[in-house]
Design a protein around this motif. Structure first.
Motif, PDB file in Angstrom:
ATOM      1  N   HIS A   7       0.875  -1.190   0.000  1.00  0.00           N
ATOM      2  CA  HIS A   7       0.000   0.000   0.000  1.00  0.00           C
ATOM      3  C   HIS A   7       0.903   1.228   0.000  1.00  0.00           C
ATOM      4  N   HIS A   9       1.364   5.102  -2.214  1.00  0.00           N
ATOM      5  CA  HIS A   9       0.816   5.991  -3.241  1.00  0.00           C
ATOM      6  C   HIS A   9       1.952   6.672  -3.992  1.00  0.00           C
ATOM      7  N   GLU A 106      -8.538   1.860  -2.695  1.00  0.00           N
ATOM      8  CA  GLU A 106      -8.919   1.568  -1.353  1.00  0.00           C
ATOM      9  C   GLU A 106     -10.262   2.226  -1.062  1.00  0.00           C
ATOM     10  N   HIS A 170      -4.639  -0.175   7.593  1.00  0.00           N
ATOM     11  CA  HIS A 170      -4.501   0.796   8.684  1.00  0.00           C
ATOM     12  C   HIS A 170      -5.042   0.234  10.000  1.00  0.00           C
TER      13      HIS A 170
HETATM   14 ZN    ZN Z   1      -3.872   4.846   1.100  1.00  0.00          ZN
END
Ligand code: ZN
Length: 289
Positions: A7, A9, A106, A170
């Protein structure tokens, strides 16, 4: 040690970061669709973004022999605009069969609003109709516990969903157990200012074991560190954990999870087939001689 960042970006990172990550052992990464720093005005804004994710970022990663994968959606921050969200959800299938697309994500909740829930459920429906995996964002700080509970309830309320094909990201100490108990994968995001530190992630590996656990850096617009996974590797070593356990969490687990996506084809840099614990043949290619 080779690792995956499941994950991150990269659209918010410079090319030098790809080089640094490659030097630190990153051989693959997956990039979920997220917020652009501003709310986009039209479905064409998303179409262009999906082209960036499926065309340019894999190319930029490839300059450093990093294999790049992606997930598509309209994120929760922009889900308040339900009509635009519906246009984006309708457009996503144009991209689902492109190489490297792993699924829908996501998706999730940001402020736990009704509109966010509506758009979340419509994404779930798209994923089920197109047989895609799902990557989920859980809210920040004060909204996290309640938002995670709402997300899990919505996921468990849809009997079509295979929990082993959903990654809930998360997670923290107060949300990880509920995610794992329901049979989902859990991602720990290592962040300098909020979310989880490398040391807390090591604590959670020690408490829950390595099954269905991933670690990532997010590497987003905020103060984030794209090299956070190597920080976790070092923190695991300093606690005395064996290399095999570290490799399981940062390399084999991502391969195991991603291998359930039809868009996942991976060439191991060392030519060795990765251990896939679910026993399925991974879409793992031997390197060309
Ligand atoms: Zn993210």
């Amino acid at each position: 040690m080779y690792y995956f960042d499941p994950h991150i970006h990269m659209v918010s990172r410079v090319t030098d970061d790809y080089e640094t990550l490659a030097k630190m052992g990153c051989v693959g990464m997956s990039e979920p669709a997220f917020w652009a720093g501003f709310d986009r005005g039209s479905v064409d804004g998303f179409r262009d973004y999906f082209r960036q994710l499926t065309e340019f970022e894999p190319k930029r990663a490839g300059w450093y022999k990093v294999q790049h994968y992606t997930w598509l959606c309209i994120n929760a921050k922009e889900a308040e605009n339900v009509s635009l969200s519906r246009e984006v959800i309708k457009m996503i299938p144009e991209f689902l069969d492109r190489p490297g697309v792993l699924g829908i994500g996501e998706i999730g909740l940001n402020k736990n609003t009704r509109n966010e829930s509506i758009v979340f459920l419509e994404h779930l429906d798209l994923a089920m109709k197109t047989n895609e995996q799902i990557l989920i964002h859980t809210p920040h700080l004060e909204d996290k516990y309640q938002g995670t509970r709402m997300i899990l309830d919505m996921l468990c309320g849809d009997s079509r969903i295979d929990h082993n094909r959903v990654l809930v990201d998360h997670v923290e100490e107060h949300t990880i157990r509920a995610v794992l108990d329901e049979g989902f994968w859990a991602g720990m995001t290592l962040y300098p200012v909020s979310k989880c530190t490398p040391e807390r992630a090591v604590d959670m590996v020690e408490m829950y074991g390595p099954d269905r656990l991933l670690v990532n850096s997010a590497g987003d617009w905020g103060p984030s560190k794209p090299t956070a996974v190597p920080d976790f590797i070092l923190a695991m070593r300093l606690r005395g954990h064996p290399e095999s356990l570290i490799r399981r969490v940062v390399y084999e687990n991502p391969l195991d999870f991603f291998s359930q996506s039809r868009g996942f084809e991976f060439t191991p840099p060392d030519g060795k087939p990765a251990v896939i614990s679910n026993g399925k043949a991974a879409n793992v290619q031997q390197p060309a001689l």
